[in-house]
Every structure is written in C-alpha cells, then in structure tokens.
Design an enzyme around this catalytic site. Sequence first.
Site, PDB file in Angstrom:
ATOM      1  N   TRP A   1     -75.754 -11.447 -53.117  1.00  0.00           N
ATOM      2  CA  TRP A   1     -76.292 -12.473 -54.034  1.00  0.00           C
ATOM      3  C   TRP A   1     -76.368 -11.856 -55.421  1.00  0.00           C
ATOM      4  CZ3 TRP A   1     -80.005 -13.282 -57.639  1.00  0.00           C
ATOM      5  CH2 TRP A   1     -80.412 -14.592 -57.916  1.00  0.00           C
TER       6      TRP A   1
ATOM      7  N   HIS B   1     -77.077 -16.222 -43.602  1.00  0.00           N
ATOM      8  CA  HIS B   1     -77.396 -15.198 -44.597  1.00  0.00           C
ATOM      9  C   HIS B   1     -77.987 -13.941 -43.963  1.00  0.00           C
ATOM     10  CE1 HIS B   1     -78.383 -13.673 -48.537  1.00  0.00           C
ATOM     11  NE2 HIS B   1     -79.659 -13.585 -48.237  1.00  0.00           N
TER      12      HIS B   1
ATOM     13  N   SER C   1     -77.684  -8.957 -49.473  1.00  0.00           N
ATOM     14  CA  SER C   1     -78.144 -10.023 -50.364  1.00  0.00           C
ATOM     15  C   SER C   1     -78.342  -9.515 -51.788  1.00  0.00           C
ATOM     16  CB  SER C   1     -79.411 -10.665 -49.793  1.00  0.00           C
ATOM     17  OG  SER C   1     -79.656 -11.871 -50.441  1.00  0.00           O
ATOM     18  N   MET C   2     -79.555  -9.562 -52.345  1.00  0.00           N
ATOM     19  CA  MET C   2     -79.730  -8.967 -53.682  1.00  0.00           C
ATOM     20  C   MET C   2     -79.418  -7.475 -53.653  1.00  0.00           C
ATOM     21  SD  MET C   2     -82.862 -10.649 -55.745  1.00  0.00           S
ATOM     22  CE  MET C   2     -83.079 -12.429 -55.917  1.00  0.00           C
TER      23      MET C   2
ATOM     24  N   ASP D   1     -73.860 -19.342 -44.721  1.00  0.00           N
ATOM     25  CA  ASP D   1     -74.914 -18.817 -45.595  1.00  0.00           C
ATOM     26  C   ASP D   1     -75.368 -19.920 -46.551  1.00  0.00           C
ATOM     27  OD1 ASP D   1     -76.496 -17.391 -47.438  1.00  0.00           O
ATOM     28  OD2 ASP D   1     -75.266 -15.588 -47.222  1.00  0.00           O
TER      29      ASP D   1
END
Length: 261
Positions: free
Chosen positions: A158, A211, A133-134, A179
């Site tokens: 992300w 996700h 993700s991040m 997601d």
Amino acid sequence: LAADNPYERGPAPTTASVEAVRGPFATSSTSVSRWLVSGFGGGTIYYPTDRSQGTFGAVAVSPGYTARQSSIAWLGDRIASQGFVVFTIDTTTTSDQPSSRGDQLRAALRYLTTGSAVRDRVDATRLAVAGHSMGGGGTLEAAKDDPSLRAAIALTPWNLDKTWPEVSTPTLIVGAQNDSIASVTTHAEPFYASLPATTPRTYVELRGASHFAPNTSNTPIARNAIAWLKRFVDQDTRYTQFLCPPPSGLAYSEVRSSCPF
Ligand code: 9J3
Ligand code: ZN
C-alpha cells in the site's frame, strides 16, 4: 559451498524444499527491545545457528498499518531456516506511514549489521527489505532510497505514491486478487508497471486471497520470497528455475515477470 559462488548456502533446491515449512538450517532467535534501539521499534532476529559457512545475507521485514511484528512472524523461521538472517521489526508507532517504514527498515538493517548480537553472522553487503501493506509500501521506499539493497519484496503493498521508476533493486511484488484495502488495481499493479525495464521484477497475484494473506503461513508467498532472496541476495542461480519461466498454476490469478534474469 560452490567454488563459483561464495554466497551459496544449503543443498540444491527442489520444489519440495522451497515450499517446505522449514528449510535445512537450524535456527535460533533473539529479541531486540525497542528501548535499546533508535529509528525503529525493535523486533526479533531469526538466524541460522550454523557458523561453518561464513556469514548469511539478511532481510528486514516490516508489518503494516496498525500491525506488529507478530503479523509477519511466520516469515522469521521460514526464511531463516533457508539460510538468511531475518529481522522482523516493530515500527516506532503502528500508524507510521510508508516513507517512515522505509526509513525504519533501513535503520533496522543498520542496527542488525553494526550493533546487534548477531552482527558477525551477517554479510553487511548483502541486505534486503520486505514488508506487508504499508510495510510493503515502505519496502519500495527503502529500495528507492538505497540502491545497494540486493532485493525487495512487497507483500500486498500500500502506498499513495504509485510510481517507482527510481527502484533498481530486484523487486518481487505479491498482490492479492480480492484485496479490498490495497486493491491491486490501485497499488500492486501500478507499482509493478512503474518499475524500470532494467529492474529484475516479478508480480504474482494470489488467486482469491485477501489483503491479509501475508499474515499467516502461505506457501506461494514463501516459495517466491525464498527464491527471490536466494537469486538476488545470494546470487544463487540454482533458484532461477523457480522464477523463470515465471511461476504458474492455480495459486495465481495473474503473473508478470521480466524473465530472463
Ligand atoms: O498497512 C496496511 O494494512 C494498509 C493500509 C491501510 O489501511 O491504509 C489506510 C490508511
Ligand atoms: Zn514515485
């Protein structure tokens, strides 16, 4: 150890071996206190105990927003047992943004190769980054900032930055079809599409996945990540068979690749 590739580690792979819950190397782990390091939040180093084959390549792995190393811990032994040193990190704060996570991945690799208890087990010239993700967004940031990185693996990444023409590091992007936090249409897919034509790259989209697919043991993720690290950190072409022709099968809702590489 093959005469033609000094970085080759472990026996010739099979589909079963790249999908196995554990690889051929016995592993150990050591925790790194956040209070004893700077630039990231500490973590856990998973490493092969074997000292008979020289050093191993290494990968630092960042969790996502609000998450801690526990969210990506399954990757530690899974990848280390295939012959890599794996550093799953905590970030300085759980709300750090992708650019900070990229810097933290790089700080973690610096610590791993210069200050850590296992620094003599690591080949400091063969390093990789990964994240969820991040943390996957941070993986792209790290690769953008440090072209010497040998491989990047972004798991349901992300990032507000949608374009990555600066990334020359071979990059594997894993998207999740369902997601709803980092939708593939606004994150993973444009990230992949913006990589240079000269960058070795693969996009696999996990059918029906959310996700949070990278937060628990996931065989398609492990298989692709292991093959990617073997191919580009170890230059081990025995693993090319798992990447080219591109991965296929019911596990994937979409696959893109720059094969051959
Ligand atoms: O790191 C993540 O799981 C991602 C993304 C997210 O929730 O961003 C909103 C600010
Ligand atoms: Zn950009």
